[in-house]
Write an enzyme that holds these catalytic residues in place. Structure first.
Site, mmCIF file in Angstrom:
data_model
loop_
_atom_site.group_PDB
_atom_site.id
_atom_site.type_symbol
_atom_site.label_atom_id
_atom_site.label_comp_id
_atom_site.label_asym_id
_atom_site.label_seq_id
_atom_site.Cartn_x
_atom_site.Cartn_y
_atom_site.Cartn_z
ATOM 1 N N SER A 82 0.836 -1.199 0.000
ATOM 2 C CA SER A 82 0.000 0.000 0.000
ATOM 3 C C SER A 82 0.869 1.248 0.000
ATOM 4 C CB SER A 82 -0.933 -0.020 1.217
ATOM 5 O OG SER A 82 -1.907 1.002 1.104
ATOM 6 N N ASN A 83 0.317 2.393 0.346
ATOM 7 C CA ASN A 83 1.088 3.642 0.395
ATOM 8 C C ASN A 83 0.606 4.496 1.560
ATOM 9 O OD1 ASN A 83 -1.124 5.445 -0.599
ATOM 10 N ND2 ASN A 83 -0.948 4.075 -2.362
#
Ligand code: CTP
Length: 395
Positions: A206-207
């Site tokens: 993810s980020n």
């Protein structure tokens, strides 16, 4: 009908004070919570007991009492709007000059919210150059003046000076609190937050996106009257708003499907989500166990959602975001063209206060005619409204 506005009503010594229990009743009927602060001279014109009863709150007036001494600060912070009604010539003069010799004036000076004032006095007092000058100062200081109306006055004279009717005051307050409604009738879709690309049943890529910018856009668009759908990636901040239809998604693929479904029916699509560009080629059915010193996960490209919507565009305003670390304008311009966008909102990682997780943002906007507009560092709420102003101009 529940609107939950918190109105601090300041009542000063004008005979129109006798109308204030009715004003309080109408505000409560409109969904407001009301607290009353009253001056000494107004007490002879309206009963505190009536006001306490209709407002369902204690009426405050004593600035020097031990129990209430710091109430002006608490009340000033509590209110969404302070309404001074009726505003006598004396109170108006004091407000204009920063005098602070009673609780109402202390509240006025402490209030961070918008202030509205409904003057009420005899016509000659109202027309007097000093009163007019005081009102001009208050207007300049951001106070909204309601009325006064013309008609028969308590003195028997006829002219301008009557406090505006309670019903009209309530309508004006509600209008002020609602803000501009320039997006009424428009359907706006906003995507926000990160995507999560599954590796196995317990892990994902993810980020750092929190979704804050997109949430602010969704919230402000709803406030401005739009019908809003938010497509939010899980893993950022939480979001709930009763006027925003929110669809929660996980992966870039899920986000793509949700965006496709919503795109056809919208007037504007604002893609602020931080979509993963790559996702694991295969997702392990069971938890991957630790083995070698190194491991590799093969990734494949995700669908570029925005570029796909850009190809399908039939009159919708399409807005993209670009978060860049270098060659910002050039990169953003490239994305604007490649993805067939109407606007692209550029964030530079080089700007302090911009980027993931902050409550502020600094944007530069490029439009399809190559116009570049730079904005100052602002709260995400204000940035959201700047973006929506530009979107509204495309309709
Ligand atoms: N975007 C998208 N689908 C993707 C990747 C990005 O819709 N799979 C959108 C983002 O939501 C953003 C815009 O495209 O509005 C630009 O995203 P960005 O990651 O900056 O652009 P990319 O085209 O992926 O280019 P790069 O990552 O190489 O800078």
């Amino acid at each position: 009908m529940a609107v939950n506005h918190k109105v601090l009503l300041g009542i000063s010594g004008s005979i129109a004070a006798y109308k204030t229990p009715d004003l309080v009743r109408l505000l409560i009927k409109a969904g407001c919570e009301v607290k009353v602060v009253i001056t000494e001279s107004a007490k002879s014109m309206v009963s505190e007991l009536s006001l306490a009863t209709v407002s369902r709150n204690v009426v405050v007036s004593d600035i020097a009492s031990q129990a209430q001494w710091n109430n002006h600060v608490a009340l000033g912070l509590w209110a969404n709007v302070m309404l001074v009604a009726p505003g006598s010539a004396n109170t108006i003069a004091k407000m204009a000059n920063g005098v602070c010799d009673n609780m109402l004036l202390a509240c006025y000076l402490s209030a961070r919210c918008p202030v509205m004032l409904a003057p009420a006095m005899d016509l000659d007092m109202f027309e007097h150059a000093t009163t007019q000058k005081n009102l001009a100062i208050l207007k300049q200081n951001g106070v909204s003046i309601i009325g006064p109306a013309s008609g028969e006055l308590a003195s028997g004279l006829v002219g301008q000076g009557r406090m505006e009717e309670p019903q009209i005051i309530v309508e004006q307050i509600l209008r002020l609190l609602k803000g501009k409604q320039d997006l009424t009738g428009k359907h706006i879709v906003v995507s926000a937050g990160p995507t999560r690309e599954p590796i196995d049943p317990v892990r994902y890529l993810s980020n750092y996106s929190t979704g804050k910018m997109g949430y602010a856009i969704a919230e402000q668009a709803a406030k401005r009257g739009a019908q809003v759908t938010l497509i939010a990636g899980k893993g950022g901040d939480t979001f709930a708003h009763k006027e925003v239809k929110t669809i929660w998604v996980d992966s870039a693929e899920e986000m793509y499907k949700a965006c496709e479904l919503e795109f056809e029916k919208c007037n504007a699509f604002i893609m602020s989500a931080a979509v993963a560009d790559y996702t694991p080629e295969t997702v392990a059915a069971i938890k991957i166990k630790k083995k070698d010193d190194e491991m590799q996960i093969k990734l494949k490209k995700t669908t570029d959602i925005l570029a796909t919507l850009g190809e399908q565009k039939k009159g919708q305003t399409l807005v993209g975001f670009a978060l860049e670390t270098n060659d910002e304008i050039e990169n953003a311009r490239g994305k604007l063209k490649r993805k067939n966008l109407d606007l692209i909102i550029l964030n530079s990682m080089r700007d302090a206060g911009a980027g993931f997780g902050t409550d502020t943002n600094k944007i530069t906007v490029l439009d399809k005619n190559e116009k570049v507009t730079h904005f100052e560092l602002k709260t995400k709420k204000d940035v959201a409204n700047d973006i929506l102003d530009l979107v509204a101009a495309t309709f």
